[in-house]
Design a protein around this motif. Structure first.
Motif, PDB file in Angstrom:
ATOM      1  N   ARG B  37       0.954  -1.101  -0.217  1.00 31.46           N
ATOM      2  CA  ARG B  37       0.015   0.118   0.071  1.00 31.46           C
ATOM      3  C   ARG B  37       0.990   1.354  -0.098  1.00 31.46           C
ATOM      4  O   ARG B  37       1.856   1.314   0.800  1.00 31.46           O
ATOM      5  N   ILE B  75     -11.237  -5.875  -0.651  1.00 28.48           N
ATOM      6  CA  ILE B  75     -11.440  -5.098   0.490  1.00 28.48           C
ATOM      7  C   ILE B  75     -12.856  -4.928   0.904  1.00 28.48           C
ATOM      8  O   ILE B  75     -13.557  -4.417   0.150  1.00 28.48           O
ATOM      9  N   SER B  78     -15.312  -0.925   3.351  1.00 28.25           N
ATOM     10  CA  SER B  78     -14.142   0.039   2.853  1.00 28.25           C
ATOM     11  C   SER B  78     -14.250   1.236   3.926  1.00 28.25           C
ATOM     12  O   SER B  78     -15.440   1.514   4.176  1.00 28.25           O
ATOM     13  N   ASP B  82      -8.881   3.700   3.999  1.00 30.61           N
ATOM     14  CA  ASP B  82      -8.364   2.742   2.910  1.00 30.61           C
ATOM     15  C   ASP B  82      -7.859   3.400   1.637  1.00 30.61           C
ATOM     16  O   ASP B  82      -7.429   2.879   0.877  1.00 30.61           O
TER      17      ASP B  82
END
Lengths: 117, 110
Positions: B37, B75, B78, B82
């Motif tokens: 990420r 995901i 969310s 995020d």
């Protein structure tokens, strides 16, 4: 642990000047990686070292780029002469070896934002 | 053709939505896969590893399909936090070099 440390965080220079980027890996890590990130090309591996020895420099764009790792706690990436197309974020990352097995996780430094005018 | 390919997005989703990212890789000898990420103007950080059997970490589920050379990240529920760029990553068969995809940008809106 302080994590991977890079300096400077920002660099603005003029075309033709020499630029030196610095990295201190996490203490005890055996691998050190230099990456370049641009919008067009994403994150690209330039070169990596294992125990201070350069292992693969196939990602280094051209002879204007050079990297050294004189000891386990310090590495430099030098661009001479710099060109506007070298403008990018340069990341250094390190990873460790446990029980003689290279660990897959790489820890990145905050990066150096380079702008060549 | 890039070795690891992703849809750059952006994916704009409301809070609470489920969103899925896909990634394909071309080197069948790649050993392992990961999702990293990257927040805006920050460095990439490991999110999770990807296994053939699937890997779940809270709201995040990663899956690998070696036959199709395809990796996914799901995901659920969310959150605003995020919002980031998600990088699909392949490790070479020597176990020492990572190849990054271009990233998929996710924006979660209230």
């Amino acid at each position: 642990d302080a994590g991977v440390i890079q300096s400077p965080r920002h660099e603005v220079t003029e075309m033709g000047q020499e630029v030196t980027l610095r990295c201190k890996p996490i203490s005890g890590h055996d691998y050190l990686f230099w990456y370049r990130q641009t919008m067009m090309r994403g994150l690209e591996l330039l070169i990596y070292f294992n125990n201070n020895v350069p292992i693969d420099d196939s990602g280094m764009p051209e002879d204007r780029f050079s990297a050294k790792m004189p000891n386990a706690s310090f590495s430099t990436l030098k661009i001479q002469p710099s060109e506007p197309r070298d403008s990018a974020v340069y990341f250094c990352a390190s990873s460790e070896v446990k029980d003689r097995v290279p660990q897959e996780t790489q820890y990145f430094g905050p990066g150096t934002r380079l702008l060549v005018l | 053709r890039k070795e690891v390919e992703q849809d750059p997005g952006p994916f704009n989703v409301p809070e609470g939505a489920t969103v899925a990212f896909n990634c394909t890789y071309s080197n069948s000898a790649s050993q392992s896969f990961f999702w990293y990420r990257q927040d805006c103007r920050k460095e990439p950080k490991l999110l999770m590893s990807v296994y053939s059997s699937g890997n779940e970490d809270g709201r995040f589920t990663a899956q690998l399909n070696r036959a199709s050379q395809y990796i996914s990240l799901l995901i659920r529920d969310s959150k605003l936090s995020d919002s980031a760029t998600y990088l699909c990553v392949a490790l070479n068969n020597a176990g020492n070099m990572l190849t990054f995809g271009g990233g998929t940008r996710l924006m979660v809106k209230p």
